[in-house]
Design a protein around this motif. Sequence first.
Motif, PDB file in Angstrom:
ATOM      1  N   LYS A 150      67.770   4.036  25.059  1.00 50.49           N
ATOM      2  CA  LYS A 150      66.855   3.657  23.884  1.00 50.49           C
ATOM      3  C   LYS A 150      66.946   1.988  23.927  1.00 50.49           C
ATOM      4  O   LYS A 150      67.967   1.398  23.935  1.00 50.49           O
ATOM      5  CB  LYS A 150      67.069   4.303  22.562  1.00 50.49           C
ATOM      6  CG  LYS A 150      67.276   5.503  22.412  1.00 50.49           C
ATOM      7  CD  LYS A 150      67.232   6.167  20.903  1.00 50.49           C
ATOM      8  CE  LYS A 150      66.916   7.328  20.908  1.00 50.49           C
ATOM      9  NZ  LYS A 150      67.316   7.936  19.292  1.00 50.49           N
ATOM     10  N   ASP A 152      64.521  -1.424  22.548  1.00 50.54           N
ATOM     11  CA  ASP A 152      63.369  -2.054  21.912  1.00 50.54           C
ATOM     12  C   ASP A 152      63.329  -3.456  21.816  1.00 50.54           C
ATOM     13  O   ASP A 152      64.425  -4.143  21.879  1.00 50.54           O
ATOM     14  CB  ASP A 152      63.247  -1.643  20.223  1.00 50.54           C
ATOM     15  CG  ASP A 152      64.408  -2.149  19.703  1.00 50.54           C
ATOM     16  OD1 ASP A 152      64.293  -3.218  18.757  1.00 50.54           O
ATOM     17  OD2 ASP A 152      65.601  -1.775  19.607  1.00 50.54           O
ATOM     18  N   ARG A 210      51.697  -3.206  19.182  1.00 53.05           N
ATOM     19  CA  ARG A 210      52.736  -2.369  19.503  1.00 53.05           C
ATOM     20  C   ARG A 210      52.639  -1.406  20.579  1.00 53.05           C
ATOM     21  O   ARG A 210      51.412  -0.915  20.761  1.00 53.05           O
ATOM     22  CB  ARG A 210      53.084  -1.619  18.088  1.00 53.05           C
ATOM     23  CG  ARG A 210      54.099  -0.542  18.151  1.00 53.05           C
ATOM     24  CD  ARG A 210      54.534   0.426  16.900  1.00 53.05           C
ATOM     25  NE  ARG A 210      55.423   1.410  17.165  1.00 53.05           N
ATOM     26  CZ  ARG A 210      56.599   1.423  16.479  1.00 53.05           C
ATOM     27  NH1 ARG A 210      56.955   0.584  15.571  1.00 53.05           N
ATOM     28  NH2 ARG A 210      57.437   2.249  16.835  1.00 53.05           N
ATOM     29  N   CYS A 211      53.532  -0.958  21.466  1.00 51.99           N
ATOM     30  CA  CYS A 211      53.585  -0.109  22.352  1.00 51.99           C
ATOM     31  C   CYS A 211      54.728   0.725  22.293  1.00 51.99           C
ATOM     32  O   CYS A 211      55.877   0.189  22.457  1.00 51.99           O
ATOM     33  CB  CYS A 211      53.418  -0.674  23.549  1.00 51.99           C
ATOM     34  SG  CYS A 211      53.247   0.136  25.101  1.00 51.99           S
ATOM     35  N   ASP A 212      54.517   2.166  22.161  1.00 52.26           N
ATOM     36  CA  ASP A 212      55.713   3.145  22.317  1.00 52.26           C
ATOM     37  C   ASP A 212      55.677   3.765  23.921  1.00 52.26           C
ATOM     38  O   ASP A 212      54.586   4.243  24.234  1.00 52.26           O
ATOM     39  CB  ASP A 212      55.322   4.093  21.531  1.00 52.26           C
ATOM     40  CG  ASP A 212      55.589   3.590  19.901  1.00 52.26           C
ATOM     41  OD1 ASP A 212      56.989   3.783  19.603  1.00 52.26           O
ATOM     42  OD2 ASP A 212      54.997   2.882  19.444  1.00 52.26           O
ATOM     43  N   ARG A 214      57.702   6.343  26.855  1.00 56.10           N
ATOM     44  CA  ARG A 214      58.781   7.229  27.096  1.00 56.10           C
ATOM     45  C   ARG A 214      58.644   7.389  28.768  1.00 56.10           C
ATOM     46  O   ARG A 214      57.526   7.713  29.280  1.00 56.10           O
ATOM     47  CB  ARG A 214      58.452   8.778  26.539  1.00 56.10           C
ATOM     48  CG  ARG A 214      58.892   8.376  24.858  1.00 56.10           C
ATOM     49  CD  ARG A 214      58.028   9.808  24.216  1.00 56.10           C
ATOM     50  NE  ARG A 214      56.741   9.567  24.213  1.00 56.10           N
ATOM     51  CZ  ARG A 214      55.946   8.935  23.585  1.00 56.10           C
ATOM     52  NH1 ARG A 214      56.468   8.141  22.665  1.00 56.10           N
ATOM     53  NH2 ARG A 214      54.637   8.891  23.657  1.00 56.10           N
ATOM     54  N   GLU A 224      63.368   5.816  25.797  1.00 59.46           N
ATOM     55  CA  GLU A 224      62.683   5.731  24.749  1.00 59.46           C
ATOM     56  C   GLU A 224      62.732   4.148  24.692  1.00 59.46           C
ATOM     57  O   GLU A 224      63.534   3.672  24.135  1.00 59.46           O
ATOM     58  CB  GLU A 224      63.115   6.656  23.589  1.00 59.46           C
ATOM     59  CG  GLU A 224      62.189   6.603  22.485  1.00 59.46           C
ATOM     60  CD  GLU A 224      62.852   7.508  21.081  1.00 59.46           C
ATOM     61  OE1 GLU A 224      62.460   6.949  20.121  1.00 59.46           O
ATOM     62  OE2 GLU A 224      63.161   8.382  21.628  1.00 59.46           O
ATOM     63  N   PHE A 226      60.184   0.746  23.007  1.00 56.15           N
ATOM     64  CA  PHE A 226      58.900   0.130  22.318  1.00 56.15           C
ATOM     65  C   PHE A 226      58.954  -1.304  22.278  1.00 56.15           C
ATOM     66  O   PHE A 226      60.255  -1.891  22.104  1.00 56.15           O
ATOM     67  CB  PHE A 226      58.638   0.959  21.040  1.00 56.15           C
ATOM     68  CG  PHE A 226      59.362   0.165  19.836  1.00 56.15           C
ATOM     69  CD1 PHE A 226      58.861  -0.722  19.175  1.00 56.15           C
ATOM     70  CD2 PHE A 226      60.577   0.950  19.325  1.00 56.15           C
ATOM     71  CE1 PHE A 226      59.469  -1.075  17.982  1.00 56.15           C
ATOM     72  CE2 PHE A 226      61.350   0.461  18.117  1.00 56.15           C
ATOM     73  CZ  PHE A 226      60.671  -0.660  17.407  1.00 56.15           C
ATOM     74  N   THR A 228      56.832  -4.690  19.897  1.00 56.92           N
ATOM     75  CA  THR A 228      55.949  -4.814  18.710  1.00 56.92           C
ATOM     76  C   THR A 228      55.758  -6.282  18.386  1.00 56.92           C
ATOM     77  O   THR A 228      56.996  -7.026  18.407  1.00 56.92           O
ATOM     78  CB  THR A 228      56.342  -4.039  17.444  1.00 56.92           C
ATOM     79  OG1 THR A 228      55.502  -4.386  16.489  1.00 56.92           O
ATOM     80  CG2 THR A 228      57.653  -4.337  17.010  1.00 56.92           C
TER      81      THR A 228
END
Length: 322
Positions: A150, A152, A210-212, A214, A224, A226, A228
């Motif tokens: 994970k 971010d 924003r971009c998510d 997977r 996972e 992301f 932003t």
Amino acid sequence: MKKIKWGIIGLGKIAGKFAGDLQKVEEAILYGVASRNMEKAEEFKEEFHAEKAFGSYEAILKDEEVDVIYVATPHVYHAEITKDCLHHGKAVLCEKPFAMNRSQVEEMIALAKEKNIFLMEALWTKFLPHFKAVEETIKTGKYGKIKAIKADFGFKADYNPEKRLFNKDLGGGSLLDIGIYPVFLAHHFLGMPDSVEAEAIIGKTGVDERCDIRFHYNNGTSAELFSTLQEDSGTTAEIELENGKITMHSRFHEPTSAQFEIDGKMEIRNYGVTTKGYNFEAEHVTKMLQQGKKESDIMSFQDSLELISLLDSIREKIDLQY
């Protein structure tokens, strides 16, 4: 051994950080800095003790003293300027993302190979002590295989449709500017995913705010990720392994600490970096040039090709075209 004379094209905020750290590299000299605004070039030269200021990009490329150019312009100009550098016989360290799409990156690499000149994408995180320590710890096998990642990267950006972050004509959006870091991290530790999912919030200027993302792998591993521009996020990276967990603290892409958890024990390691962290990649490129290398043995052409392919794939999923 001959000291390497550096030039910088594009004198924004990141160029200032790089120039400051370059002074910590013993075998490097900040020789020249170039802007289309001579006054800006002169100010930058004075602030960072460069030897010469240039009022055009062409002028610095014609100076035979320059060994290597650090390209720190907005993304949309990376490919064009890098190719100009190579045509003038200059080695290049080009900021990330290397270019806007895989086709441009392929052209850049092909020209570097044709001209037999060094070229590297400036993915500076890969050279930082905490990142290398995490990499080496995982390689020992003590923690077992990676199960999930994970990561971010987010901050609340000041909205200005004319400035780089929100301007589509300048390659704006969260993905290419900061989302590249979580994507790079997952790719580095897990390789190319077997499938990619992505969704984004597209703002009124047409870029992703924003971009998510997977990544899924056939062995059951996942990532996972992301990015932003809408809010501050933890900007951490967690790597879950069979026998423990490793966390790169905020902000994971720059010099930071790391937490290692295994067998019910937890250890936080600090790495004592006193610079911004750009000196590590600059030192690597300087050594590569002194050794006559044409490609980095840490940030290879293949690494850059796979990374831009992932960014292209994500952009396709969120329907973001430049």
